[in-house]
Design a protein around this motif. Structure first.
Motif, PDB file in Angstrom:
ATOM      1  N   MET A  54      -3.088   9.146   4.097  1.00  0.00           N
ATOM      2  CA  MET A  54      -1.461   9.237   3.620  1.00  0.00           C
ATOM      3  C   MET A  54      -1.107  10.242   3.856  1.00  0.00           C
ATOM      4  SD  MET A  54      -0.900   5.379   3.560  1.00  0.00           S
ATOM      5  CE  MET A  54       1.034   5.479   2.181  1.00  0.00           C
ATOM      6  N   GLU A  55      -1.171  10.941   4.042  1.00  0.00           N
ATOM      7  CA  GLU A  55      -1.037  12.404   3.096  1.00  0.00           C
ATOM      8  C   GLU A  55       0.164  12.843   4.069  1.00  0.00           C
ATOM      9  OE1 GLU A  55      -2.805  17.745   2.425  1.00  0.00           O
ATOM     10  OE2 GLU A  55      -3.562  15.730   2.511  1.00  0.00           O
ATOM     11  N   GLY A  56       1.198  14.006   4.294  1.00  0.00           N
ATOM     12  CA  GLY A  56       1.622  13.610   5.422  1.00  0.00           C
ATOM     13  C   GLY A  56       2.861  12.510   5.746  1.00  0.00           C
ATOM     14  N   LYS A  57       2.614  10.881   5.290  1.00  0.00           N
ATOM     15  CA  LYS A  57       3.829  10.324   5.810  1.00  0.00           C
ATOM     16  C   LYS A  57       4.967   9.811   4.491  1.00  0.00           C
ATOM     17  CE  LYS A  57       1.133   8.328   8.956  1.00  0.00           C
ATOM     18  NZ  LYS A  57       1.461   8.434  10.090  1.00  0.00           N
ATOM     19  N   LYS A  58       5.278   9.558   5.367  1.00  0.00           N
ATOM     20  CA  LYS A  58       6.821   9.128   4.232  1.00  0.00           C
ATOM     21  C   LYS A  58       6.909   7.652   4.257  1.00  0.00           C
ATOM     22  CE  LYS A  58       9.047  13.810   5.311  1.00  0.00           C
ATOM     23  NZ  LYS A  58      10.111  14.311   6.276  1.00  0.00           N
ATOM     24  N   PHE A  59       7.709   7.156   3.202  1.00  0.00           N
ATOM     25  CA  PHE A  59       8.174   5.401   2.677  1.00  0.00           C
ATOM     26  C   PHE A  59       8.325   5.300   4.381  1.00  0.00           C
ATOM     27  CE2 PHE A  59      10.192   1.827   1.282  1.00  0.00           C
ATOM     28  CZ  PHE A  59       9.053   1.507   0.410  1.00  0.00           C
ATOM     29  N   GLN A  60      10.244   6.226   4.654  1.00  0.00           N
ATOM     30  CA  GLN A  60      10.061   5.566   5.501  1.00  0.00           C
ATOM     31  C   GLN A  60       9.462   4.863   7.483  1.00  0.00           C
ATOM     32  OE1 GLN A  60      13.057   8.321   6.575  1.00  0.00           O
ATOM     33  NE2 GLN A  60      11.457  10.170   7.933  1.00  0.00           N
ATOM     34  N   ASP A  61       8.074   5.551   7.060  1.00  0.00           N
ATOM     35  CA  ASP A  61       6.640   5.555   8.115  1.00  0.00           C
ATOM     36  C   ASP A  61       5.591   4.576   8.416  1.00  0.00           C
ATOM     37  OD1 ASP A  61       7.468   7.945   9.372  1.00  0.00           O
ATOM     38  OD2 ASP A  61       6.092   8.822   8.026  1.00  0.00           O
ATOM     39  N   LEU A  62       6.564   3.949   6.946  1.00  0.00           N
ATOM     40  CA  LEU A  62       5.585   2.662   6.413  1.00  0.00           C
ATOM     41  C   LEU A  62       6.542   1.185   7.184  1.00  0.00           C
ATOM     42  CD1 LEU A  62       4.161   3.067   2.721  1.00  0.00           C
ATOM     43  CD2 LEU A  62       3.222   3.533   4.994  1.00  0.00           C
ATOM     44  N   ASN A  63       5.772  -0.128   7.360  1.00  0.00           N
ATOM     45  CA  ASN A  63       5.709  -0.764   8.454  1.00  0.00           C
ATOM     46  C   ASN A  63       5.082  -2.150   6.664  1.00  0.00           C
ATOM     47  OD1 ASN A  63       6.408  -3.304  10.109  1.00  0.00           O
ATOM     48  ND2 ASN A  63       4.583  -3.171  10.673  1.00  0.00           N
ATOM     49  N   ILE A  64       6.413  -2.660   5.977  1.00  0.00           N
ATOM     50  CA  ILE A  64       6.273  -3.359   4.732  1.00  0.00           C
ATOM     51  C   ILE A  64       7.315  -4.481   5.285  1.00  0.00           C
ATOM     52  CG2 ILE A  64       6.067  -1.560   3.371  1.00  0.00           C
ATOM     53  CD1 ILE A  64       8.828  -1.689   2.366  1.00  0.00           C
ATOM     54  N   ARG A  65       6.972  -5.674   4.703  1.00  0.00           N
ATOM     55  CA  ARG A  65       7.230  -6.670   4.226  1.00  0.00           C
ATOM     56  C   ARG A  65       7.771  -6.830   2.749  1.00  0.00           C
ATOM     57  NH1 ARG A  65       4.984 -11.581   7.504  1.00  0.00           N
ATOM     58  NH2 ARG A  65       6.303 -12.485   6.927  1.00  0.00           N
ATOM     59  N   LEU A  66       8.994  -7.151   2.333  1.00  0.00           N
ATOM     60  CA  LEU A  66      10.117  -7.906   1.332  1.00  0.00           C
ATOM     61  C   LEU A  66       8.603  -8.998   0.366  1.00  0.00           C
ATOM     62  CD1 LEU A  66      13.375  -6.653   0.393  1.00  0.00           C
ATOM     63  CD2 LEU A  66      11.388  -5.289   0.100  1.00  0.00           C
ATOM     64  N   GLY A  67       8.083  -8.829  -1.153  1.00  0.00           N
ATOM     65  CA  GLY A  67       7.403  -9.955  -1.105  1.00  0.00           C
ATOM     66  C   GLY A  67       5.601 -10.049  -0.803  1.00  0.00           C
ATOM     67  N   TYR A  68       5.208  -8.876   0.165  1.00  0.00           N
ATOM     68  CA  TYR A  68       4.519  -9.742   0.537  1.00  0.00           C
ATOM     69  C   TYR A  68       3.044  -8.656   0.311  1.00  0.00           C
ATOM     70  CZ  TYR A  68       5.841 -13.212   4.236  1.00  0.00           C
ATOM     71  OH  TYR A  68       6.271 -13.960   4.196  1.00  0.00           O
ATOM     72  N   PRO A  69       2.119  -9.116   0.265  1.00  0.00           N
ATOM     73  CA  PRO A  69       1.239  -7.390  -0.581  1.00  0.00           C
ATOM     74  C   PRO A  69       0.717  -6.798   0.787  1.00  0.00           C
ATOM     75  CG  PRO A  69      -0.076  -9.951  -0.053  1.00  0.00           C
ATOM     76  CD  PRO A  69       1.405  -9.833  -0.497  1.00  0.00           C
ATOM     77  N   CYS A  70       1.039  -5.856   0.124  1.00  0.00           N
ATOM     78  CA  CYS A  70       0.221  -4.399   0.508  1.00  0.00           C
ATOM     79  C   CYS A  70      -1.271  -4.365  -0.038  1.00  0.00           C
ATOM     80  CB  CYS A  70       1.075  -3.234   0.877  1.00  0.00           C
ATOM     81  SG  CYS A  70       2.888  -3.903   1.282  1.00  0.00           S
ATOM     82  N   VAL A  71      -1.908  -3.387   0.896  1.00  0.00           N
ATOM     83  CA  VAL A  71      -3.441  -2.458   0.360  1.00  0.00           C
ATOM     84  C   VAL A  71      -2.917  -1.322   0.750  1.00  0.00           C
ATOM     85  CG1 VAL A  71      -5.666  -2.090   1.039  1.00  0.00           C
ATOM     86  CG2 VAL A  71      -4.341  -5.003   1.102  1.00  0.00           C
ATOM     87  N   TYR A  72      -3.610  -0.321  -0.607  1.00  0.00           N
ATOM     88  CA  TYR A  72      -2.847   1.011  -0.048  1.00  0.00           C
ATOM     89  C   TYR A  72      -4.634   1.341  -0.160  1.00  0.00           C
ATOM     90  CZ  TYR A  72      -3.528   6.197  -1.682  1.00  0.00           C
ATOM     91  OH  TYR A  72      -3.805   7.596  -1.499  1.00  0.00           O
TER      92      TYR A  72
END
Length: 118
Positions: A1-19
């Motif tokens: 995750m180092e060096g990643k920005k929020f805009q680089d993530l592929n997310i869906r609102l309301g769905y669980p994500c795992v870090y």
């Protein structure tokens, strides 16, 4: 995750994500809304992300009293109705030991449960 920005993530609102980090340490999170900042919002970077809810893992309850968190996992006990059983300290000692607390009643295996919750 180092060096990643929020805009680089592929997310869906309301769905669980795992870090995941350190190989197997997983944190589940859910992004429920995205808003644009306006002049009434806190503009300090340190104020974000805003955490709206923290979940607390619930410990297993005692299989006898159903009131207290289980502190012992008991297996191979002929006196139990199921195997294994989760027991709180009070039920474990009153059910499996004489009043002196030293003399075992019957044959069983017991394992201490250490909760991660404070």
């Amino acid at each position: 995750m180092e060096g990643k920005k929020f805009q680089d993530l592929n997310i869906r609102l309301g769905y669980p994500c795992v870090y995941q980090h350190h190989g197997a340490c997983e944190h589940i999170f859910c992004i429920t809304s995205v808003d644009l900042l306006d002049s009434s919002d806190n503009l300090k970077r340190s104020a974000y992300p805003i955490i709206s809810k923290l979940s607390r893992k619930r410990s297993k309850l005692c299989d006898i009293c159903g009131q207290m968190d289980a502190n012992y996992l008991v297996t191979n006990c002929a006196l139990h109705v199921k195997d294994p059983m989760n027991l709180c300290s009070g039920c474990f000692f009153s059910f499996h030991y004489e009043k002196d607390g030293m003399t075992k009643i019957g044959s069983f295996n017991a394992y201490r449960i250490f909760s991660a919750n404070p």
